[in-house]
Design an enzyme around this catalytic site. Structure first.
Site, PDB file in Angstrom:
ATOM      1  N   LYS A   7      63.311  53.581  56.935  1.00 49.62           N
ATOM      2  CA  LYS A   7      63.329  53.029  55.832  1.00 49.62           C
ATOM      3  C   LYS A   7      61.892  52.976  54.698  1.00 49.62           C
ATOM      4  O   LYS A   7      61.761  52.485  53.568  1.00 49.62           O
ATOM      5  CB  LYS A   7      63.333  51.428  55.962  1.00 49.62           C
ATOM      6  CG  LYS A   7      64.945  51.173  56.504  1.00 49.62           C
ATOM      7  CD  LYS A   7      66.452  52.359  55.714  1.00 49.62           C
ATOM      8  CE  LYS A   7      66.625  52.206  54.256  1.00 49.62           C
ATOM      9  NZ  LYS A   7      67.816  52.541  53.955  1.00 49.62           N
TER      10      LYS A   7
HETATM   11  N1  PMP Z   1      68.269  52.212  61.571  1.00 53.30           N
HETATM   12  C1  PMP Z   1      67.460  51.091  61.540  1.00 53.30           C
HETATM   13  C2  PMP Z   1      67.048  50.494  62.107  1.00 53.30           C
HETATM   14  C3  PMP Z   1      67.560  50.642  60.051  1.00 53.30           C
HETATM   15  O1  PMP Z   1      66.978  49.729  59.937  1.00 53.30           O
HETATM   16  C4  PMP Z   1      68.672  51.560  58.910  1.00 53.30           C
HETATM   17  C5  PMP Z   1      68.630  51.307  57.268  1.00 53.30           C
HETATM   18  N2  PMP Z   1      69.661  49.768  57.080  1.00 53.30           N
HETATM   19  C6  PMP Z   1      69.198  52.658  59.755  1.00 53.30           C
HETATM   20  C7  PMP Z   1      68.894  53.312  61.017  1.00 53.30           C
HETATM   21  C8  PMP Z   1      70.210  53.411  58.772  1.00 53.30           C
HETATM   22  O2  PMP Z   1      69.433  54.659  57.814  1.00 53.30           O
HETATM   23  P1  PMP Z   1      69.983  54.863  56.503  1.00 53.30           P
HETATM   24  O3  PMP Z   1      70.359  53.893  55.500  1.00 53.30           O
HETATM   25  O4  PMP Z   1      69.725  55.753  55.899  1.00 53.30           O
HETATM   26  O5  PMP Z   1      71.460  55.575  56.745  1.00 53.30           O
END
Ligand code: PMP
Length: 351
Positions: free
Chosen positions: A49
């Site tokens: 992120k």
């Molecule tokens: N894994 C973790 C640990 C996250 O914090 C997030 C984001 N909330 C994601 C995966 C997913 O990423 P995205 O928001 O780009 O879908």
């Protein structure tokens, strides 16, 4: 020797992105496919992120909404807030984070250590006006000089992955990639990477990995976003709705992963291979293995190693917490009969 860059990086921002690809050896051997993980846990804020945080803040600046002394407000389960808190410190902004109160205490503590003002609010569904994302938006509107990062529907999040993660994967694999699979929270990672890879080669398979208690598996496979039976102990992934970041993304298939399989995967990667991954990475790796089995040997599958296990010690790595949720840490449910429990051979023999 690793191929290290010759020029020193000069800021937090400089250190975001350009993460290595890691070949998951055990999983690759197990499936006959090459399973590669994008090491997003090596970003300076510790997760995938950081990219979205940086791109969203830059976009607010470019649009003239954010300037010196300003405030960045976000509703986040953790990692986006961590990335935003770092970037805010580096650029001189205040940071206010709204977070549902069902998240790991480590994440709240870390955000406060990083200097963010954290407001934990009851975990209520998105349709409720007191939902953490909606509260963040309203608060930003009420404070002069404040912006709402709005990771779910601000497509600067997706753009981060279209402009950085996607091109990095393409170049690191020299265009030899058969599939990309990832769980989604906001959808930014999957949507941005998929747009870039599909532009380069339409036949790259894009697969969404979903935990239980999310509506996205059904959205991809049936066209209607119906919540599956949950809950899940995973954090930061799964969603009850299709965000603006995810909308319009070409997705070929979806894989649903149960929590116990994710727990087994994370513990096996730790105890056999030495990697310390968080729960969303566990879901991604289980989905990569399922996809490898479906596609057959000889394919190259890329996924995301989103963050490490450090933020989940009180939950995913706490046997009492797992027991409360009806889950079992892997080593106690499947003791290995011969050799060292750290040996891949012994692991393979035990299956
Ligand atoms: N894994 C973790 C640990 C996250 O914090 C997030 C984001 N909330 C994601 C995966 C997913 O990423 P995205 O928001 O780009 O879908």
């Amino acid at each position: 020797m690793k191929n290290l860059p010759h020029q020193p990086l000069t800021s937090f921002e400089d250190a975001v992105g350009n993460t290595p690809l890691i070949r998951l050896s055990r999983l690759s051997e197990l499936t006959g496919c090459e399973i590669l993980g994008k090491a997003e846990f090596l970003n300076p804020g510790g997760s995938v992120k950081d990219r979205a945080a940086l791109w969203m803040i830059r976009e607010h600046e470019r649009a003239g909404r954010l300037g010196p002394g300003g405030t960045v407000v976000e509703g986040t389960a953790g990692n986006t807030g961590i990335g935003i808190a770092h970037v805010c410190n580096a650029r001189g902004y205040h940071c206010v984070i709204y977070m549902p109160d069902n998240q790991s205490p480590e994440k709240v503590q870390l955000l406060r250590t990083l200097g963010a003002e954290v407001r934990t609010v009851p975990a209520v569904p998105y349709r409720d006006e007191m939902n953490y994302q909606k509260q963040a938006g309203r608060y930003a509107d009420s404070v002069p000089g404040a912006v709402w990062a709005n990771q779910f529907d601000n497509t600067a999040n997706r753009l981060a992955h279209y402009e950085s993660t996607g091109p990095e994967i393409w170049s690191q694999t020299e265009g030899r990639v058969d599939a990309f699979v990832a769980a989604t929270g906001t959808g930014g990672t999957l949507a941005g990477v998929s747009r870039y890879l599909k532009e380069k080669n339409r036949s790259v398979q894009i697969v969404l990995a979903d935990p239980m208690g999310s509506a996205l598996y059904s959205w991809v496979t049936t066209g209607s976003a119906e919540m599956s039976k949950g809950p899940s102990i995973t954090e930061g992934i799964g969603n009850s709705r299709v965000t603006d970041n995810l909308a319009g993304t070409e997705i070929d298939d979806a894989v649903q992963v149960a929590d116990q399989d994710m727990v087994n995967m994370v513990y096996q990667e730790l105890l056999i291979e030495g990697w310390f991954f968080g729960s969303s990475t566990g879901i991604n790796l289980c989905a990569a293995v399922a996809l490898a089995k479906k596609m057959g040997p000889g394919h190259r599958i890329v996924t995301v190693l989103c963050d490490t296990g450090h933020k989940y010690q009180s939950r995913l790595f706490n046997p009492d917490y797992l027991a409360e949720k009806g889950l079992t840490p892997w080593q106690s449910q499947r003791p290995l009969k011969t050799g060292s429990r750290f040996s891949t051979k012994a692991f393979a023999a035990s299956r």
